[in-house]
Design a protein around this motif. Structure first.
Motif, PDB file in Angstrom:
ATOM      1  N   GLY A 105      23.500  38.230   0.248  1.00 19.07           N
ATOM      2  CA  GLY A 105      22.738  38.272   1.574  1.00 19.07           C
ATOM      3  C   GLY A 105      22.679  37.210   2.677  1.00 19.07           C
ATOM      4  N   PRO A 106      22.324  36.165   2.490  1.00 19.03           N
ATOM      5  CA  PRO A 106      22.282  35.091   3.454  1.00 19.03           C
ATOM      6  C   PRO A 106      23.703  34.673   3.918  1.00 19.03           C
ATOM      7  CG  PRO A 106      20.453  34.518   1.944  1.00 19.03           C
ATOM      8  CD  PRO A 106      21.394  35.638   1.268  1.00 19.03           C
ATOM      9  N   VAL A 107      24.696  34.932   2.977  1.00 18.09           N
ATOM     10  CA  VAL A 107      26.055  34.750   3.162  1.00 18.09           C
ATOM     11  C   VAL A 107      26.757  36.058   3.895  1.00 18.09           C
ATOM     12  CG1 VAL A 107      28.261  33.876   2.722  1.00 18.09           C
ATOM     13  CG2 VAL A 107      26.177  32.820   1.575  1.00 18.09           C
ATOM     14  N   LEU A 173      24.612  24.762   6.750  1.00 17.82           N
ATOM     15  CA  LEU A 173      23.830  23.901   7.883  1.00 17.82           C
ATOM     16  C   LEU A 173      23.973  24.227   9.191  1.00 17.82           C
ATOM     17  CD1 LEU A 173      24.533  20.171   6.074  1.00 17.82           C
ATOM     18  CD2 LEU A 173      22.353  21.759   6.346  1.00 17.82           C
ATOM     19  N   LYS A 174      25.159  25.264   9.288  1.00 18.57           N
ATOM     20  CA  LYS A 174      25.599  25.723  10.720  1.00 18.57           C
ATOM     21  C   LYS A 174      24.556  26.946  11.200  1.00 18.57           C
ATOM     22  CE  LYS A 174      30.624  25.065   9.962  1.00 18.57           C
ATOM     23  NZ  LYS A 174      31.841  25.702   9.973  1.00 18.57           N
ATOM     24  N   TYR A 175      23.850  27.543  10.557  1.00 23.15           N
ATOM     25  CA  TYR A 175      23.041  28.738  10.882  1.00 23.15           C
ATOM     26  C   TYR A 175      21.744  28.761  10.059  1.00 23.15           C
ATOM     27  CZ  TYR A 175      24.817  31.196   6.745  1.00 23.15           C
ATOM     28  OH  TYR A 175      25.031  31.795   5.377  1.00 23.15           O
ATOM     29  N   THR A 176      20.889  29.549  10.319  1.00 19.00           N
ATOM     30  CA  THR A 176      19.466  29.495   9.752  1.00 19.00           C
ATOM     31  C   THR A 176      18.897  30.911   9.261  1.00 19.00           C
ATOM     32  OG1 THR A 176      18.236  29.502  11.680  1.00 19.00           O
ATOM     33  CG2 THR A 176      18.531  27.601  10.774  1.00 19.00           C
ATOM     34  N   VAL A 262      12.237  33.203   2.035  1.00 17.59           N
ATOM     35  CA  VAL A 262      12.429  31.685   1.797  1.00 17.59           C
ATOM     36  C   VAL A 262      13.738  31.474   2.556  1.00 17.59           C
ATOM     37  CG1 VAL A 262      13.338  30.136  -0.085  1.00 17.59           C
ATOM     38  CG2 VAL A 262      11.547  31.875  -0.326  1.00 17.59           C
ATOM     39  N   SER A 263      13.827  30.216   3.262  1.00 15.87           N
ATOM     40  CA  SER A 263      14.737  29.799   4.187  1.00 15.87           C
ATOM     41  C   SER A 263      16.063  29.779   3.338  1.00 15.87           C
ATOM     42  CB  SER A 263      14.639  28.373   4.671  1.00 15.87           C
ATOM     43  OG  SER A 263      14.844  27.564   3.764  1.00 15.87           O
ATOM     44  N   GLN A 267      16.990  28.309  -0.403  1.00 17.93           N
ATOM     45  CA  GLN A 267      17.738  29.452  -1.375  1.00 17.93           C
ATOM     46  C   GLN A 267      19.121  28.656  -1.969  1.00 17.93           C
ATOM     47  OE1 GLN A 267      18.029  33.643  -0.718  1.00 17.93           O
ATOM     48  NE2 GLN A 267      16.738  33.399   0.967  1.00 17.93           N
ATOM     49  N   MET A 268      19.900  28.468  -1.105  1.00 18.67           N
ATOM     50  CA  MET A 268      21.186  27.447  -1.346  1.00 18.67           C
ATOM     51  C   MET A 268      20.860  26.417  -2.374  1.00 18.67           C
ATOM     52  SD  MET A 268      23.157  24.758  -0.273  1.00 18.67           S
ATOM     53  CE  MET A 268      24.540  24.429  -1.318  1.00 18.67           C
TER      54      MET A 268
END
Length: 337
Positions: A105-107, A173-176, A262-263, A267-268
């Motif tokens: 998802g987040p990636v 750290l490059k995106y949210t 959750v941000s 999560q990371m």
């Protein structure tokens, strides 16, 4: 490796079908293709040979045992939560699929466009095949003791995962966020990545591929570690069930965290922390390993091979006789695990 081959095919289909698509959602053709493959796979199960006719390369047959009752299985499952080794491995079990929600998802879904997500998954699952095969040479080696193999594999898993998650932190750290339902695009620098943008795509795609290698290393080491605890097939089946149960619980929690918003950074970090927590108990189990498990085969087990049958009784004693000399009662009590 066959399991991961399915993942490779699952990456090829959306990549090929959506190659020229400008939308950010899968087409109906992809879902139809998956349903067709699942139906074919289910039908292929009917072609499997009966277990009684399966003969290994060394001429031995499968192990035939008498099934235990549902009541006994329930008791044995409860006992797993009193087993020190199983309790020590709970963090490992819980963590083993926890990272899927973040990686998928987040990636993958947040910084790559649609066709590149499929492209990435080809390498993700393909890398798992390579990782699993490579680690097998160490875990199956007869040149070292079981404990030494375990310690080396543990070190590989620990170092590899920490390096990969360190690289993930730098990227995160490059995106949210990724593309949002209201049409807001990802805030990843430069927007969604396409695999043809070689300069932008190389690093993130390599990192995503390494996720696949790490997953294979972790899963294979986990199964090997559990398999090293006993030679009892019934215990191993319960241990594997315990592993999958805790693994599924971890997945449920991870996907819920993502669903609740959750941000990505939290999560990371949560994934990395859980991995670190799991390492200590894993190391404890590794250092307690013995070269030979002392568990006997279950009572009433019948082992067939080369025309000889060994029948194990309740006392653990066994007798050896020709397969043709089994009584009708003994034959009637044979069931395949």
């Amino acid at each position: 490796m066959i399991f991961n081959l399915g993942g490779v095919i699952g990456g090829i289909l959306p990549f090929a079908i959506n190659y020229h698509s400008d939308t950010d959602t899968l087409s109906d053709s992809v879902y139809i293709a998956f349903v067709v493959l699942e139906c074919v796979g289910a039908a292929m199960g009917l072609t499997l040979a009966p277990p009684g006719k399966v003969v290994r390369d060394d001429g031995s047959s499968v192990v035939l045992v008498k099934y235990t009752s549902g009541g006994r299985e329930a008791v044995e499952i409860v006992k797993l939560f009193l087993n020190p080794m199983m309790l020590a491995l709970i963090p490992m079990c819980f963590t083993s699929n926890f990272f899927y929600s973040y990686q998928f998802g987040p990636v993958n879904a947040s910084i790559f466009n649609l066709r590149t997500r499929g492209f990435n998954n080809i390498f993700y699952w393909g890398a798992q095949m390579v990782g699993a095969y490579a680690l097998s040479f160490l875990l199956d080696s007869r040149r070292m003791t079981r404990r030494m193999r375990g310690l080396i594999a543990f070190a590989i898993v620990a170092v590899f995962f920490n390096v990969v998650w360190g690289g993930t932190l730098k990227q995160q750290l490059k995106y949210t966020h990724g593309p949002l339902p209201d049409g807001t695009p990802t805030d990843y620098p430069g927007g969604l990545i396409d695999f043809l943008q070689h300069g932008r795509a190389a690093g993130p795609i390599v990192l995503y591929t390494l996720y696949g290698v790490g997953d294979a290393l972790y899963q294979n080491f986990a199964y090997w570690l559990i398999g090293s605890l006993t030679n009892d097939g019934q215990k191993l089946s319960r241990y594997a069930g315990f592993y999958k149960g805790m693994q599924s619980l971890g997945s449920v929690v991870a996907w819920q965290l993502d669903a609740k918003g959750v941000s990505y950074l939290d999560q990371m970090i949560g994934n990395w922390v859980l991995l670190v927590i799991s390492l200590g108990p894993m190391l404890y189990v590794v250092v307690t390993l013995k070269d030979h498990s002392e568990d006997a085969l279950p009572a009433d087990t019948v082992v067939k091979g080369n025309g000889i049958v060994e029948v194990y009784g309740e006392t653990g004693d066994n007798s050896t006789r020709s397969a043709t000399h089994l009584s009708d009662e003994e034959k009637a009590q044979q069931y395949v695990v």
